[in-house]
Design a protein around this motif. Structure first.
Motif, PDB file in Angstrom:
ATOM      1  N   GLY A 219       0.773  -1.235   0.000  1.00 22.17           N
ATOM      2  CA  GLY A 219       0.000   0.000   0.000  1.00 22.17           C
ATOM      3  C   GLY A 219       0.799   1.276   0.000  1.00 22.17           C
ATOM      4  O   GLY A 219       0.227   2.367  -0.018  1.00 22.17           O
ATOM      5  N   GLY A 220       2.144   1.170   0.045  1.00 26.40           N
ATOM      6  CA  GLY A 220       2.967   2.368  -0.004  1.00 26.40           C
ATOM      7  C   GLY A 220       3.141   2.869  -1.424  1.00 26.40           C
ATOM      8  O   GLY A 220       2.564   2.318  -2.371  1.00 26.40           O
ATOM      9  N   VAL A 221       3.958   3.907  -1.582  1.00 25.93           N
ATOM     10  CA  VAL A 221       4.155   4.468  -2.922  1.00 25.93           C
ATOM     11  C   VAL A 221       5.535   4.154  -3.479  1.00 25.93           C
ATOM     12  O   VAL A 221       5.767   4.315  -4.679  1.00 25.93           O
ATOM     13  N   GLY A 222       6.471   3.706  -2.616  1.00 27.92           N
ATOM     14  CA  GLY A 222       7.816   3.445  -3.094  1.00 27.92           C
ATOM     15  C   GLY A 222       8.445   4.707  -3.670  1.00 27.92           C
ATOM     16  O   GLY A 222       8.094   5.832  -3.296  1.00 27.92           O
ATOM     17  N   PHE A 223       9.392   4.532  -4.569  1.00 28.89           N
ATOM     18  CA  PHE A 223       9.992   5.681  -5.253  1.00 28.89           C
ATOM     19  C   PHE A 223       9.015   6.186  -6.314  1.00 28.89           C
ATOM     20  O   PHE A 223       8.446   5.401  -7.078  1.00 28.89           O
ATOM     21  N   VAL A 224       8.833   7.506  -6.374  1.00 26.86           N
ATOM     22  CA  VAL A 224       7.849   8.102  -7.279  1.00 26.86           C
ATOM     23  C   VAL A 224       8.556   8.663  -8.510  1.00 26.86           C
ATOM     24  O   VAL A 224       9.440   9.519  -8.388  1.00 26.86           O
ATOM     25  N   PRO A 225       8.188   8.196  -9.731  1.00 26.47           N
ATOM     26  CA  PRO A 225       8.817   8.724 -10.952  1.00 26.47           C
ATOM     27  C   PRO A 225       8.508  10.205 -11.149  1.00 26.47           C
ATOM     28  O   PRO A 225       7.424  10.676 -10.790  1.00 26.47           O
ATOM     29  N   ALA A 226       9.449  10.923 -11.738  1.00 25.84           N
ATOM     30  CA  ALA A 226       9.265  12.355 -11.977  1.00 25.84           C
ATOM     31  C   ALA A 226       8.009  12.637 -12.799  1.00 25.84           C
ATOM     32  O   ALA A 226       7.324  13.642 -12.575  1.00 25.84           O
ATOM     33  N   GLU A 227       7.687  11.753 -13.726  1.00 23.67           N
ATOM     34  CA  GLU A 227       6.522  11.994 -14.587  1.00 23.67           C
ATOM     35  C   GLU A 227       5.206  11.904 -13.829  1.00 23.67           C
ATOM     36  O   GLU A 227       4.168  12.337 -14.332  1.00 23.67           O
ATOM     37  N   ASN A 228       5.226  11.379 -12.590  1.00 19.89           N
ATOM     38  CA  ASN A 228       4.001  11.270 -11.803  1.00 19.89           C
ATOM     39  C   ASN A 228       3.709  12.519 -10.982  1.00 19.89           C
ATOM     40  O   ASN A 228       2.649  12.617 -10.361  1.00 19.89           O
ATOM     41  N   LEU A 229       4.628  13.471 -10.956  1.00 18.78           N
ATOM     42  CA  LEU A 229       4.404  14.689 -10.194  1.00 18.78           C
ATOM     43  C   LEU A 229       3.350  15.547 -10.887  1.00 18.78           C
ATOM     44  O   LEU A 229       3.402  15.762 -12.091  1.00 18.78           O
ATOM     45  N   ILE A 230       2.405  16.036 -10.098  1.00 17.57           N
ATOM     46  CA  ILE A 230       1.349  16.900 -10.619  1.00 17.57           C
ATOM     47  C   ILE A 230       1.667  18.363 -10.360  1.00 17.57           C
ATOM     48  O   ILE A 230       1.565  19.208 -11.241  1.00 17.57           O
ATOM     49  N   GLY A 231       2.076  18.680  -9.149  1.00 16.76           N
ATOM     50  CA  GLY A 231       2.396  20.068  -8.847  1.00 16.76           C
ATOM     51  C   GLY A 231       2.678  20.280  -7.375  1.00 16.76           C
ATOM     52  O   GLY A 231       2.628  19.357  -6.568  1.00 16.76           O
ATOM     53  N   ARG A 232       2.963  21.527  -7.034  1.00 23.71           N
ATOM     54  CA  ARG A 232       3.338  21.898  -5.666  1.00 23.71           C
ATOM     55  C   ARG A 232       2.174  22.590  -4.967  1.00 23.71           C
ATOM     56  O   ARG A 232       1.501  23.445  -5.544  1.00 23.71           O
ATOM     57  N   ALA A 233       1.949  22.207  -3.714  1.00 26.61           N
ATOM     58  CA  ALA A 233       0.938  22.865  -2.893  1.00 26.61           C
ATOM     59  C   ALA A 233       1.561  24.081  -2.236  1.00 26.61           C
ATOM     60  O   ALA A 233       2.520  23.948  -1.464  1.00 26.61           O
TER      61      ALA A 233
END
Length: 261
Positions: A219-233
């Motif tokens: 259920g974790g996210v592991g390492f997140v690929p750069a292409e999965n970033l949506i934006g900054r809060a």
């Protein structure tokens, strides 16, 4: 003649509304995305019921921040690199749902938790005590989740507390982290080495966050690929302590346009 003018005026109004909606949709698609906080994984930085807009242009275009039909044909264009300490919305690498966490590890970094303390590239990240985070033990938000408490068990209506510390990342950025468990599952980890083109995320509510410390199989996210970033809060617009964002009488007066730090 009067009927024709009335009809023409009505059509102009309809066209104006259609254009306004189209512009709003394009603006939302390209630049900002609304996001509502459903869980307690980022307390006390973000509370259940916080409503914010995500800056989708903070890191440039990606297939998740912009539809291909509206993006340059070159695909992803980095406007700037994500910075350690940013609070980021990203797509879960497996199920595609939206997550929000704090960026802790950059490509090439090593990350480890030892005794509840964060280590980056082998060096301890300093924490200083910052009092206690307190809240009422009750169901929160539309999902009706009850908070986890360091002083559990707590009865309905009682005061739920968590120890709070101020963590200072390399570069000087600071944020609060909360503690619930002693020797919790995520308090002691192996050393993670962040691969190229990936990022390591953690929740500020350290014992209540399924983040990069946990593998995707559990259920974790592991390492997140750069292409999965949506934006900054960047900023909270408003915040509701009730079961619906539309219950304005439950809005928290101290969180209007509050910066996300």
């Amino acid at each position: 003649m009067a009927k024709a003018q009335k009809k023409e005026g009505f059509l102009e109004t309809v066209k104006t509304v259609v254009y306004a909606v189209a512009i709003a949709v394009v603006f939302r698609t390209l630049f900002f995305q609304p996001f509502w906080i459903p869980s307690e994984s980022m307390k006390d930085t973000l509370l259940i019921g916080d409503f914010l807009f995500v800056n989708k242009m903070a890191y440039g275009y990606s297939r998740h921040s912009c539809p291909w039909s509206l993006c340059p044909i070159t695909g992803r264009i980095l406007a700037s690199e994500p910075e350690r300490g940013d609070v980021v919305v990203f797509r879960h690498p497996v199920n595609g749902s939206d997550f929000i966490k704090r960026l802790i590890g950059l490509p090439g970094d090593t990350v480890q938790m030892k005794g509840g303390i964060l280590y980056l590239n082998g060096a301890e990240v300093p924490q200083t005590p910052a009092g206690v985070f307190s809240e009422v033990y009750e169901r929160q938000g539309p999902m009706g989740n009850e908070p986890r408490c360091e002083n559990a068990p707590v009865g309905q209506g009682g005061i739920c507390t968590k120890s709070r510390a101020l963590e200072t990342l390399p570069g000087g950025r600071t944020h609060h982290v909360l503690n619930i468990d002693k020797a919790g599952f995520g308090d002691d980890t192996p050393v993670f080495t962040v691969p190229a083109g990936h990022y390591f995320f953690m929740g500020d509510n350290r014992d209540n966050s399924q983040d990069s410390r946990y593998g995707r199989a559990i259920g974790g996210v592991g390492f997140v690929p750069a292409e999965n970033l949506i934006g900054r809060a960047d900023r909270i617009i408003f915040s509701s302590a009730g079961s619906s964002l539309f219950y304005f009488w439950t809005w928290r007066a101290d969180r209007f346009f509050k910066a996300v730090e």
